[in-house]
Design an enzyme around this catalytic site. Structure first.
Site, PDB file in Angstrom:
ATOM      1  N   ASP A  41      20.725  54.780  67.000  1.00 31.47           N
ATOM      2  CA  ASP A  41      20.757  55.297  65.632  1.00 31.47           C
ATOM      3  C   ASP A  41      20.227  54.622  64.591  1.00 31.47           C
ATOM      4  O   ASP A  41      20.386  53.054  64.463  1.00 31.47           O
ATOM      5  CB  ASP A  41      22.151  54.851  65.742  1.00 31.47           C
ATOM      6  CG  ASP A  41      23.164  55.507  64.212  1.00 31.47           C
ATOM      7  OD1 ASP A  41      22.190  56.243  63.751  1.00 31.47           O
ATOM      8  OD2 ASP A  41      24.133  55.939  64.238  1.00 31.47           O
ATOM      9  N   ASP A  42      19.587  54.641  64.286  1.00 33.90           N
ATOM     10  CA  ASP A  42      18.505  54.938  62.642  1.00 33.90           C
ATOM     11  C   ASP A  42      17.544  53.560  63.625  1.00 33.90           C
ATOM     12  O   ASP A  42      17.330  52.931  62.155  1.00 33.90           O
ATOM     13  CB  ASP A  42      19.579  53.951  61.837  1.00 33.90           C
ATOM     14  CG  ASP A  42      20.579  55.061  60.877  1.00 33.90           C
ATOM     15  OD1 ASP A  42      20.269  56.230  61.332  1.00 33.90           O
ATOM     16  OD2 ASP A  42      21.146  54.339  60.065  1.00 33.90           O
ATOM     17  N   CYS A  79      21.158  61.615  60.165  1.00 39.16           N
ATOM     18  CA  CYS A  79      22.025  61.497  61.570  1.00 39.16           C
ATOM     19  C   CYS A  79      22.702  62.805  62.346  1.00 39.16           C
ATOM     20  O   CYS A  79      22.111  63.589  63.180  1.00 39.16           O
ATOM     21  CB  CYS A  79      23.142  61.103  61.788  1.00 39.16           C
ATOM     22  SG  CYS A  79      22.950  59.262  60.742  1.00 39.16           S
ATOM     23  N   ARG A  83      21.818  66.224  65.602  1.00 41.50           N
ATOM     24  CA  ARG A  83      22.009  66.096  66.457  1.00 41.50           C
ATOM     25  C   ARG A  83      22.774  66.962  66.591  1.00 41.50           C
ATOM     26  O   ARG A  83      22.717  67.753  68.091  1.00 41.50           O
ATOM     27  CB  ARG A  83      23.144  65.080  65.968  1.00 41.50           C
ATOM     28  CG  ARG A  83      23.308  64.029  66.083  1.00 41.50           C
ATOM     29  CD  ARG A  83      24.561  62.877  65.962  1.00 41.50           C
ATOM     30  NE  ARG A  83      23.825  61.364  65.520  1.00 41.50           N
ATOM     31  CZ  ARG A  83      23.993  60.354  66.259  1.00 41.50           C
ATOM     32  NH1 ARG A  83      24.686  60.515  67.425  1.00 41.50           N
ATOM     33  NH2 ARG A  83      22.746  59.239  66.216  1.00 41.50           N
ATOM     34  N   LYS A 141      29.252  57.871  69.262  1.00 41.53           N
ATOM     35  CA  LYS A 141      29.351  58.705  67.842  1.00 41.53           C
ATOM     36  C   LYS A 141      29.170  60.208  67.952  1.00 41.53           C
ATOM     37  O   LYS A 141      28.214  60.896  68.659  1.00 41.53           O
ATOM     38  CB  LYS A 141      27.897  58.004  67.096  1.00 41.53           C
ATOM     39  CG  LYS A 141      27.641  58.585  65.590  1.00 41.53           C
ATOM     40  CD  LYS A 141      26.668  57.990  64.933  1.00 41.53           C
ATOM     41  CE  LYS A 141      25.887  59.123  63.911  1.00 41.53           C
ATOM     42  NZ  LYS A 141      25.178  58.220  62.965  1.00 41.53           N
ATOM     43  N   HIS A 143      29.744  62.681  65.421  1.00 45.35           N
ATOM     44  CA  HIS A 143      29.365  63.056  63.671  1.00 45.35           C
ATOM     45  C   HIS A 143      28.276  64.481  63.924  1.00 45.35           C
ATOM     46  O   HIS A 143      27.717  64.757  62.582  1.00 45.35           O
ATOM     47  CB  HIS A 143      28.197  62.803  62.824  1.00 45.35           C
ATOM     48  CG  HIS A 143      27.822  62.432  61.720  1.00 45.35           C
ATOM     49  ND1 HIS A 143      26.476  61.457  61.390  1.00 45.35           N
ATOM     50  CD2 HIS A 143      28.695  62.505  60.817  1.00 45.35           C
ATOM     51  CE1 HIS A 143      26.445  61.366  60.099  1.00 45.35           C
ATOM     52  NE2 HIS A 143      28.086  61.682  59.137  1.00 45.35           N
ATOM     53  N   HIS A 243      22.715  51.259  63.466  1.00 47.81           N
ATOM     54  CA  HIS A 243      23.398  51.976  62.719  1.00 47.81           C
ATOM     55  C   HIS A 243      23.760  50.571  61.478  1.00 47.81           C
ATOM     56  O   HIS A 243      24.801  49.516  62.277  1.00 47.81           O
ATOM     57  CB  HIS A 243      24.234  52.683  62.524  1.00 47.81           C
ATOM     58  CG  HIS A 243      24.522  53.784  61.405  1.00 47.81           C
ATOM     59  ND1 HIS A 243      25.215  53.336  60.104  1.00 47.81           N
ATOM     60  CD2 HIS A 243      24.110  55.276  61.286  1.00 47.81           C
ATOM     61  CE1 HIS A 243      25.992  54.055  59.107  1.00 47.81           C
ATOM     62  NE2 HIS A 243      24.424  55.388  60.139  1.00 47.81           N
ATOM     63  N   ASP A 350      17.717  58.984  66.010  1.00 45.08           N
ATOM     64  CA  ASP A 350      18.194  59.798  65.800  1.00 45.08           C
ATOM     65  C   ASP A 350      17.129  60.776  64.712  1.00 45.08           C
ATOM     66  O   ASP A 350      17.354  61.539  63.799  1.00 45.08           O
ATOM     67  CB  ASP A 350      19.825  59.990  65.832  1.00 45.08           C
ATOM     68  CG  ASP A 350      20.262  58.887  64.359  1.00 45.08           C
ATOM     69  OD1 ASP A 350      19.660  57.952  64.385  1.00 45.08           O
ATOM     70  OD2 ASP A 350      20.978  59.273  64.182  1.00 45.08           O
ATOM     71  N   ASN A 351      16.680  59.399  63.880  1.00 51.34           N
ATOM     72  CA  ASN A 351      15.907  59.072  62.179  1.00 51.34           C
ATOM     73  C   ASN A 351      15.313  57.728  62.804  1.00 51.34           C
ATOM     74  O   ASN A 351      15.940  57.247  63.403  1.00 51.34           O
ATOM     75  CB  ASN A 351      16.681  60.064  61.296  1.00 51.34           C
ATOM     76  CG  ASN A 351      18.350  58.999  61.322  1.00 51.34           C
ATOM     77  OD1 ASN A 351      18.857  59.539  61.247  1.00 51.34           O
ATOM     78  ND2 ASN A 351      18.381  57.977  61.172  1.00 51.34           N
ATOM     79  N   LYS A 408      14.909  56.671  57.139  1.00 51.84           N
ATOM     80  CA  LYS A 408      15.643  57.477  56.238  1.00 51.84           C
ATOM     81  C   LYS A 408      15.927  58.005  55.953  1.00 51.84           C
ATOM     82  O   LYS A 408      16.334  57.247  54.229  1.00 51.84           O
ATOM     83  CB  LYS A 408      17.205  57.008  57.349  1.00 51.84           C
ATOM     84  CG  LYS A 408      18.062  57.878  57.651  1.00 51.84           C
ATOM     85  CD  LYS A 408      19.470  57.135  58.100  1.00 51.84           C
ATOM     86  CE  LYS A 408      20.857  57.429  58.111  1.00 51.84           C
ATOM     87  NZ  LYS A 408      21.839  57.210  58.489  1.00 51.84           N
TER      88      LYS A 408
END
Length: 580
Positions: A41-42, A79, A83, A141, A143, A243, A350-351, A408
């Site tokens: 994540d991030d 995010c 996904r 997660k 989302h 994150h 994810d990014n 991001k």
């Protein structure tokens, strides 16, 4: 006579041994592979040790040495949008994520494709694995919907077991939300609880257990249950590291602090940029990304500010180290239980890194900053603890990507080019021809589900699923490339386009045509780059490659028309909208 008997015995033994080996190979090939999909994540392109980082990540190294490390892979800049494409193989606008829950352009509300959660316009990878008799496991997660904003949770989408949060992130040590509920009239003076679930039911999350530990234990338990039932499994292991809020086990933080205090923002960027080039992860001809006006300078900080910032980023590094350790735990269990050989492993972020700063009028929200100051410990000693709420901000995010531009929320390479590793079934135990390869073939996040389904032997139903019309995926399987039968995943003709917040780009071959609105700090014009030779997007080519520019722009305009994309005002700012 004795020689004849001996030769006969040896022949029989060899025949028997060969038969057993062939039988074992046949059983292995006919057995459905497990799938371990790991989502960071991030996490920036330059954050992992195996991508040139100073952060030691031995388990990521093992993955990279067993499979293929991709250096020209693109996710989306945020995010949930990533996904949605990862789950379906479709364009984000086709499955409800033309916008997302934290930021809506007002004119897009109510329009098809801009729901802000995963819609039923597609057959998801999880549903298709469920149809094939797999245990379908989600931890961490989500989302993609299921909260007040609308949509559905994991169990609706074919997951047989699930654990974690439905939102975009949470406190790493307890059950608190990472953001306030702005609609609450007294939000400025209190903290809010996160909604945790286990198999669709409310879960009382224990305090003091770090997110990585909690998620990893549950995933291993789910896998154990699947093995006990004799079922193959597909797992969606979605970490919430790295994150914000930036929190980590204290024993991991201190080891990183001195390095970042010495290097500072600019020093880290240069260090990673040089390492990326030296390791062949970006072109040796690449230039560092141009200066960014939103980024603070290290020499403008006081000594106390430098120390504070160094500890925040040391905590971020500790989050990544913890994630590496947790992946190591899962891998060790799979090896110990005899499942590693028959498991396909995919890792991606994810990014790019989060550059939000609450106090920054350009990339943050002052109200959010006040809420943090009122409710959390903002001292140096408090950094990383359960009662802290820090973020790395624009300067560290800019540094983390090495030679790439932006982070991001932005469609510059720093926001969308992220680490991605694929280890095909059987490769983790050695003997894979491409083991350790670094590849700059063009790949989109849409290609991952198609690749996974291909290895699992699951055929996508196309435009009809269980009696309803669905979008046909535009992702492409990378299996021919991974199996050594092709030199590419996407040919020059296999373009893909993307739009979010009115910012857009199209990839065709190694070329990227990109437009960023003035409200998101661009100039509103289209620019062409060769992102393999020029990953920092520092040398525009539209003047010297006019035919390619016109061709790619025409393709994008048709994509825009076909998907009825909502036009966004040039000066609209997505960051301000995120808290409105």
């Amino acid at each position: 006579m004795k020689k004849l008997i001996l030769l006969f015995s040896l022949s029989a033994a060899l025949f028997s041994c060969g038969k057993e080996t062939a039988q074992k190979a046949e059983n292995s090939s006919s057995k459905k592979p497990n799938v371990l999909l790991l989502i960071g994540d991030d996490i920036a392109f330059g954050d992992l040790g195996t991508y040139g980082s100073e952060i030691k990540t031995p388990h990521f190294d093992k993955l990279a040495n067993s499979g293929v490390r991709f250096t020209n892979f693109h996710a989306s800049p945020v995010c949930s949008v990533t996904r949605s494409m990862l789950m379906t193989g479709c364009n984000n606008i086709e499955v409800g994520l033309g916008s997302f829950d934290y930021s809506f352009y007002p004119a897009s509300k109510g329009k098809p494709g801009y729901e802000g959660y995963l819609t039923e316009n597609a057959a998801t990878m999880s549903q298709l694995f469920n149809d094939e008799g797999y245990e379908v496991l989600k931890v961490g997660k989500w989302h993609l919907g299921g909260e007040a904003a609308g949509g559905y949770g994991p169990l609706h989408w074919g997951f047989t077991k699930e654990f974690g949060i439905l939102s975009g992130g949470s406190n790493h040590w307890n059950n608190l939300r990472m953001t306030p509920v702005f609609s609450d009239p007294d939000y400025m003076h209190k903290k809010f609880k996160e909604h945790w679930t286990l198999n669709g039911e409310h879960y009382d999350r224990p305090d003091g257990v770090y997110s990585g530990e909690l998620y990893t234990k549950q995933m291993i338990d789910f896998i154990k249950e699947s093995q006990k039932d004799g079922k193959p499994w597909f797992s969606w292991m979605a970490f919430t590291t790295a994150h914000f809020p930036i929190q980590a086990p204290p024993e991991l933080v201190e080891k990183h602090y001195k390095f970042y205090l010495e290097k500072g923002y600019e020093g880290l960027k240069q260090y990673r940029y040089k390492r990326l080039k030296a390791k062949g992860l970006i072109s040796h001809d690449a230039k560092p990304s141009p200066e960014n006006d939103l980024v603070k300078k290290w020499n403008q900080l006081s000594q106390k500010e430098k120390e504070y910032q160094a500890k925040v980023f040391a905590t971020y590094a500790a989050e990544i180290e913890d994630q590496d350790n947790r992946i190591g735990q899962i891998m060790a269990y799979l090896k110990e239980s005899g499942q590693l050989e028959n498991t396909m492993i995919v890792y991606l972020s994810d990014n790019g890194p989060e550059g939000m700063e609450a106090e920054n009028p350009n990339t943050g929200n002052a109200e959010f900053g006040k809420w943090i100051a009122n409710n959390y410990d903002t001292s140096f000693e408090g950094i990383g603890t359960a009662n802290s709420s820090n973020y790395i901000g624009t300067a560290w995010a800019n540094a983390a990507t090495g030679g790439l531009s932006w982070w991001k929320w932005f469609i510059g390479e720093g926001g969308i080019r992220v680490p991605m590793i694929i280890v095909p079934p059987g490769a983790a135990d050695g003997g894979y021809a491409k083991a350790g390869e670094i590849s700059n073939v063009v790949m989109s996040v849409k290609d991952i589900p198609m690749t996974i389904l291909d290895y699992a032997g699951i055929k996508h139903p196309g435009t009809t699923y269980k009696g309803k019309t669905v979008v046909k995926p535009s992702g492409i399987s990378a299996r021919p490339f991974l199996d050594g039968k092709s030199d590419e995943v996407r040919s020059e003709n296999d373009w893909y386009a993307f739009e979010l917040f009115g910012n857009a780009y199209i990839m065709k071959g190694n070329y990227k045509l990109i437009k960023v609105r003035t409200g998101m700090f661009g100039d509103g014009d289209w620019h062409l780059y060769d992102v393999v030779k020029d990953p920092s997007e520092s040398t525009p080519l539209e003047g010297s490659m006019k035919d390619r520019y016109k061709e790619m722009l025409a393709i994008y305009k048709q994509y825009e028309k076909d998907h009825q994309l909502v036009q966004v005002d040039a000066d609209w700012n997505a960051f301000k909208a995120a808290s409105e």
